[in-house]
Every structure is written in C-alpha cells, then in structure tokens.
Design a protein around this motif. Sequence first.
Motif, mmCIF file in Angstrom:
data_model
loop_
_atom_site.group_PDB
_atom_site.id
_atom_site.type_symbol
_atom_site.label_atom_id
_atom_site.label_comp_id
_atom_site.label_asym_id
_atom_site.label_seq_id
_atom_site.Cartn_x
_atom_site.Cartn_y
_atom_site.Cartn_z
ATOM 1 N N THR A 30 0.849 -1.184 0.000
ATOM 2 C CA THR A 30 0.000 0.000 0.000
ATOM 3 C C THR A 30 0.889 1.240 0.000
ATOM 4 O O THR A 30 2.122 1.142 0.080
ATOM 5 N N ILE A 31 0.263 2.392 -0.055
ATOM 6 C CA ILE A 31 1.017 3.644 0.031
ATOM 7 C C ILE A 31 1.690 3.746 1.396
ATOM 8 O O ILE A 31 2.809 4.237 1.520
ATOM 9 N N GLY A 32 1.037 3.238 2.437
ATOM 10 C CA GLY A 32 1.627 3.218 3.774
ATOM 11 C C GLY A 32 2.898 2.371 3.818
ATOM 12 O O GLY A 32 3.865 2.712 4.504
ATOM 13 N N CYS A 33 2.899 1.256 3.077
ATOM 14 C CA CYS A 33 4.099 0.404 2.996
ATOM 15 C C CYS A 33 5.230 1.140 2.299
ATOM 16 O O CYS A 33 6.398 1.039 2.707
ATOM 17 N N ASP A 34 4.897 1.887 1.240
ATOM 18 C CA ASP A 34 5.918 2.673 0.540
ATOM 19 C C ASP A 34 6.531 3.712 1.467
ATOM 20 O O ASP A 34 7.741 3.918 1.476
ATOM 21 N N LYS A 35 5.691 4.364 2.279
ATOM 22 C CA LYS A 35 6.192 5.360 3.234
ATOM 23 C C LYS A 35 7.064 4.700 4.296
ATOM 24 O O LYS A 35 8.109 5.235 4.677
ATOM 25 N N ALA A 36 6.651 3.536 4.763
ATOM 26 C CA ALA A 36 7.428 2.822 5.770
ATOM 27 C C ALA A 36 8.771 2.374 5.206
ATOM 28 O O ALA A 36 9.803 2.452 5.885
ATOM 29 N N ARG A 39 10.985 5.397 4.997
ATOM 30 C CA ARG A 39 11.465 5.747 6.328
ATOM 31 C C ARG A 39 12.569 4.787 6.795
ATOM 32 O O ARG A 39 13.550 5.199 7.395
#
Length: 170
Positions: A30-36, A39
């Motif tokens: 997900t987009i959250g995985c890409d952000k993680a 990071r």
Amino acid sequence: LAKVLYGARQARWDMLKAISLLASKLTCLTIGCDKALHRLMCYIDSTCDLVLRGWAGDDAATLELMLYADADFAGDRPLMKSTTGGFIALHGEHTMFPLSAKSKRQTSTSHSTPEAEIVAADDVARTMGIPSLDMWACLQGRSLDVTLDEDSRYCLQIIKSGRNPTMRHI
C-alpha cells in the motif's frame, strides 16, 4: 528488501522487526508500505556508523551462554498479535559476544503482557537456547549452562514457581 534483510540478519539486529513487518506485506503493498520502506531506508542511511560489536577477553572454559527474551503486548496492528524478541550471547567477566537474534510475530493472541512474555521466553529457550547447548558442548568439549534473562518479574515468578512444567528447569 531482501538485501536489507540479509544485512540486518548479519549485523543490524535493530532493524529485524521493521523489515520482517514490511516483508510480510509484499503481496499487498500500500502507500503506507511505501512510506514505511522510505522511512526505513532513511534510517539505514542516517545510521551507517552503527554496527554490531562483541568483545572477548576471557578463557573459553569460563564462558557461559546468556539468553535474553522479551515481548511486546499486542504491538502488531491490526491483528493485535504480540512480538517475540530473543538474543543469545557468549558471556563472561570480560566477554560479551553476540551469537544470534530473532524477532517473530507470535502465532497466538495473548491476553496480557505476562502471557506474551511467557510465550516469548518459551519460544526463545526452545528455538535458540536448547539447540545451542549441543553445538557449544561439541565445540568446547564440556556442557554449558544457558541462563535466561527476562525483564518481566511476573513471567519470572511463574517460571520459577514450577507451575509451568515445560519451563521448570530453565
């Protein structure tokens, strides 16, 4: 991610939890995985000087194995599963040499912190402590003891009480 996992397994045990969490979501990113992931890569870039170190200054006959276990309670969202952490090291008066570490999501959902800690202590003793006894007995020609260190006093009280027959001799 696989290359980062390899490096973490060798020398950066502080990243095992984050990498394994991302690796478990590879089929449904997900987009959250890409952000993680971004990071995580920024963290790796900013902490390049951190390395795993050990030191040895004692005679091999005086060394013992130290096993450390810990758990978080329901830290894996949204499944509310706890995470087991473990670390084993050769220990002596002037020796602290790390041998192995693990971070793993528990398969059951714990109802309390002491329960999660007991599951972690059992898992670490069974998968890291006991197998290492045979190896070090062959290498040193003598039997070693494994000392389990746990930060939860309630978990230690339950283990030491002998009410848990699987952990009576730890």
